[in-house]
Enzyme design. Sequence first.
Site, PDB file in Angstrom:
ATOM      1  N   TYR A   1       0.814  -1.219   0.000  1.00 45.95           N
ATOM      2  CA  TYR A   1       0.000   0.000   0.000  1.00 45.95           C
ATOM      3  C   TYR A   1       0.846   1.267   0.000  1.00 45.95           C
ATOM      4  CZ  TYR A   1      -4.471  -2.431   0.542  1.00 45.95           C
ATOM      5  OH  TYR A   1      -5.598  -3.184   0.320  1.00 45.95           O
TER       6      TYR A   1
ATOM      7  N   ASN B   1     -13.524  -3.501   4.101  1.00 46.20           N
ATOM      8  CA  ASN B   1     -14.376  -3.525   2.901  1.00 46.20           C
ATOM      9  C   ASN B   1     -14.232  -4.817   2.080  1.00 46.20           C
ATOM     10  OD1 ASN B   1     -11.889  -2.983   1.844  1.00 46.20           O
ATOM     11  ND2 ASN B   1     -12.446  -1.079   0.816  1.00 46.20           N
TER      12      ASN B   1
ATOM     13  N   HIS C   1      -9.837  -6.451  -2.073  1.00 47.75           N
ATOM     14  CA  HIS C   1      -9.026  -5.519  -2.860  1.00 47.75           C
ATOM     15  C   HIS C   1      -9.027  -6.027  -4.298  1.00 47.75           C
ATOM     16  CE1 HIS C   1      -5.548  -3.151  -4.204  1.00 47.75           C
ATOM     17  NE2 HIS C   1      -5.189  -4.247  -4.852  1.00 47.75           N
TER      18      HIS C   1
ATOM     19  N   GLU D   1       1.287  -5.972  -7.837  1.00 53.21           N
ATOM     20  CA  GLU D   1       0.602  -6.637  -6.721  1.00 53.21           C
ATOM     21  C   GLU D   1       0.601  -8.168  -6.800  1.00 53.21           C
ATOM     22  OE1 GLU D   1      -3.249  -4.802  -6.923  1.00 53.21           O
ATOM     23  OE2 GLU D   1      -2.518  -2.908  -6.092  1.00 53.21           O
TER      24      GLU D   1
HETATM   25  P1  GDP Z   1      -9.660   0.665  -3.476  1.00 53.35           P
HETATM   26  O1  GDP Z   1      -8.790   0.634  -4.706  1.00 53.35           O
HETATM   27  O2  GDP Z   1     -11.127   0.757  -3.785  1.00 53.35           O
HETATM   28  O3  GDP Z   1      -9.348  -0.465  -2.517  1.00 53.35           O
HETATM   29  O4  GDP Z   1      -9.345   2.021  -2.708  1.00 53.35           O
HETATM   30  P2  GDP Z   1      -7.990   2.811  -2.412  1.00 53.35           P
HETATM   31  O5  GDP Z   1      -6.863   2.321  -3.259  1.00 53.35           O
HETATM   32  O6  GDP Z   1      -8.338   4.267  -2.461  1.00 53.35           O
HETATM   33  O7  GDP Z   1      -7.676   2.493  -0.896  1.00 53.35           O
HETATM   34  C1  GDP Z   1      -7.064   1.284  -0.511  1.00 53.35           C
HETATM   35  C2  GDP Z   1      -7.719   0.789   0.743  1.00 53.35           C
HETATM   36  O8  GDP Z   1      -7.476   1.707   1.797  1.00 53.35           O
HETATM   37  C3  GDP Z   1      -9.257   0.683   0.674  1.00 53.35           C
HETATM   38  O9  GDP Z   1      -9.704  -0.516   0.102  1.00 53.35           O
HETATM   39  C4  GDP Z   1      -9.645   0.798   2.126  1.00 53.35           C
HETATM   40  O10 GDP Z   1      -9.505  -0.460   2.797  1.00 53.35           O
HETATM   41  C5  GDP Z   1      -8.598   1.766   2.658  1.00 53.35           C
HETATM   42  N1  GDP Z   1      -9.117   3.138   2.654  1.00 53.35           N
HETATM   43  C6  GDP Z   1      -9.241   3.973   1.599  1.00 53.35           C
HETATM   44  N2  GDP Z   1      -9.737   5.166   1.973  1.00 53.35           N
HETATM   45  C7  GDP Z   1      -9.930   5.093   3.300  1.00 53.35           C
HETATM   46  C8  GDP Z   1     -10.416   6.002   4.282  1.00 53.35           C
HETATM   47  O11 GDP Z   1     -10.785   7.144   4.005  1.00 53.35           O
HETATM   48  N3  GDP Z   1     -10.459   5.536   5.556  1.00 53.35           N
HETATM   49  C9  GDP Z   1     -10.065   4.285   5.900  1.00 53.35           C
HETATM   50  N4  GDP Z   1     -10.122   3.898   7.186  1.00 53.35           N
HETATM   51  N5  GDP Z   1      -9.593   3.398   4.995  1.00 53.35           N
HETATM   52  C10 GDP Z   1      -9.520   3.791   3.710  1.00 53.35           C
END
Ligand code: GDP
Length: 135
Positions: free
Chosen positions: A48, A111, A114, A125
Amino acid sequence: MQRTLLIIKPDAVKKKVIGKIISMVEKEFAIRGICMKTLTPEEAKKFYKVHEGKDFYEGLVEFMSSSPSVGVLLEGENAIYRLREIVGATDPKKAKPGTIRSLFGTNIRFNAVHASDSPEAAKYEIPFYFPNWDA
Ligand code: GDP
């Protein structure tokens, strides 16, 4: 053909919905590999690293390295885009009904899954779970 990585995150493993999630993607893609492992904190940080410095980064790394997750290597036409559609929006409350996150996610951190969001991301990845495979 395109490959992509789905991760069934620790929250979904704890909820015992591995089978349900795999069943949803199996209808749409060829499954090329399945690997259960607990990411080390170092691996989770690296995985990440695009989010380093964001307020949720430390918590995300801690969550992803807390217990086992399941990497699923999928292959199909336009697989990256199509899997993201099946997965749904990052926040389960905003995800379309019937998507994996709307069905099995709890909140924006927990959620359920991924999915790689680009060919570059898939290439980066996939080796975390499948060291012998390329995108
Ligand atoms: P994805 O590609 O839909 O998984 O989203 P992102 O790449 O933006 O973020 C990676 C992961 O970080 C997400 O799947 C969430 O588990 C976590 N995440 C993203 N945004 C937030 C946030 O605003 N708050 C929290 N607690 N976790 C977040």
